[in-house]
Scaffold this active site. Structure first.
Site, PDB file in Angstrom:
ATOM      1  N   LYS A  41       0.849  -1.194   0.000  1.00 29.15           N
ATOM      2  CA  LYS A  41       0.000   0.000   0.000  1.00 29.15           C
ATOM      3  C   LYS A  41       0.885   1.246   0.000  1.00 29.15           C
ATOM      4  CE  LYS A  41      -0.510  -0.084   5.038  1.00 29.15           C
ATOM      5  NZ  LYS A  41      -1.447  -0.140   6.175  1.00 29.15           N
ATOM      6  N   TYR A 258      13.780  31.002   7.396  1.00 30.88           N
ATOM      7  CA  TYR A 258      12.596  31.791   7.732  1.00 30.88           C
ATOM      8  C   TYR A 258      12.496  32.043   9.233  1.00 30.88           C
ATOM      9  CZ  TYR A 258      10.638  31.237   3.043  1.00 30.88           C
ATOM     10  OH  TYR A 258      10.418  31.291   1.694  1.00 30.88           O
TER      11      TYR A 258
END
Length: 364
Positions: A41, A258
């Site tokens: 999956k 940032y």
């Protein structure tokens, strides 16, 4: 990095299919079950169904588990003759889509069982798996419901060929919940003696109480440690590298990234990589993440940006800091579980979150 720095993208994700196959053999031996399947999956945990499934098939794996119909269709294309189970059941009205592709839904509610049984009555029998909840409280029939339905004609019409449940905390050594689940599963198994049974996941493969007819490992196939706190018996499958874009010197008091969250405590040397959270590398690694450059572990400096990561490479020999020099973000001692801890999460999330932008290289 054994190849030139990628030009299509700053990062390269290398998938070692030989290691994937070796891990399947290790898990098959540990499980001591008549058959070992593979959970593929989430696009084979980020490694790619189209390449991982055929490699596992070539090694002898014949049964695969996915989460959704779309993944099952990809698996069917990759391994046309495999048995493919779809773990998340099926949406109302979709039985024909499963039948058309010869897929086996994992049914965990009375409504799902009734709908699949009705489709079998109309168009002929097709197999499915019966999911019983033994403690997860997520999907599956309760144990009392499963026991009460054992003699119901609808169950025979549903064409079940597998009984399964999902372990809650098999990776936790001596967890009493695992023993409770194994005992509950044994009760249901006794009521459905004609069905093959599957309980063991990656960690459950190593627990005698969880062994049955079919093991279904997932995370450990791709290099994750199924036994936290012990040496990892699995081979690493993925390696993530990026080339250095730029190196700069900064003085004490300079900030990086940032919001100026990182401040140089003295003269430092910084290197920038072309890779960030848009590539699936968690922003939560800010302040805790690391990469290996020239054999030296280098801490992240400043926030992980969308497309860039800054490293503090002050301790790296200068000759390893040329433009394009490699930095390793997964590999060279930074395994999936370590990277997950540094991001405040688990290796599963790191692995399945690896983005589609990387240049991907498959080795076998």
């Amino acid at each position: 990095m054994t190849e030139p720095t990628p030009i299509g993208h700053g990062g390269r994700l290398t998938v070692d299919l030989a290691a994937l196959r070796a891990n399947w053999r290790i898990l098959a031996t540990a499980a001591e079950c008549p058959e070992t399947a593979a959970v593929i999956k989430a696009d084979a945990y980020g490694c790619g169904i189209a390449r991982a499934a055929p490699a596992l098939w070539a090694e002898g794996c014949r049964t695969f588990f996915v989460a959704h119909l779309s993944e099952a269709l990809s698996a069917r294309e990759a391994v046309p003759d495999a048995v493919v189970y779809v773990l998340n059941g099926f949406p109302p009205g979709s039985a024909q889509a499963y039948r058309d592709a010869d897929l086996r839904p994992v049914l965990g509610s009375r409504d799902e069982v009734a709908e699949w049984a009705a489709a079998n009555r109309e168009a002929g029998p097709r197999p499915a798996a019966l999911h019983v909840d033994t403690g997860m409280n997520r999907l599956g029939l309760s144990v009392p419901d499963a026991l009460s339905l054992a003699g119901d004609p609808m169950m025979a019409e549903a064409g079940f060929d597998l009984l399964m449940s999902h372990l809650v905390s098999a990776e936790v050594e001596h967890d009493p919940l695992t023993d409770h689940q194994a005992a509950e599963f044994a009760r249901v198994r006794a009521a459905y003696p004609h069905l093959r049974a599957s309980l063991a996941n990656s960690s459950g493969d190593f627990l005698a109480s969880c062994r049955a007819d079919l093991a279904r490992p997932g995370y450990a196939l791709y290099g994750g440690n199924p036994r936290p706190g012990r040496d990892n018996p699995m081979r690493p499958v993925v390696r993530l590298e990026a080339g250095i874009l730029q190196v700069r010197e900064v003085e004490a008091g300079a900030t990086a990234g940032y919001n100026a969250r990182w401040v140089a405590r003295g003269p430092r040397r910084l290197a920038t990589l072309s890779l960030g959270y848009a590539d699936g590398y968690p922003r939560a690694s800010t302040g805790r993440g690391e990469a290996v450059v020239g054999g030296v572990r280098c801490p992240f400096a400043g926030n992980v940006s969308m497309d860039l990561i800054i490293l503090d490479v002050t301790e790296v020999p200068r000759d390893a800091l040329r433009r394009g020099a490699p930095a390793t973000l997964i590999g060279d001692g930074l395994d999936l579980d370590t990277v997950g801890r540094n991001a405040g999460t688990i290796g599963y999330e790191i692995l399945t979150g690896l983005g589609a932008r990387y240049e991907r290289v498959y080795r076998d």
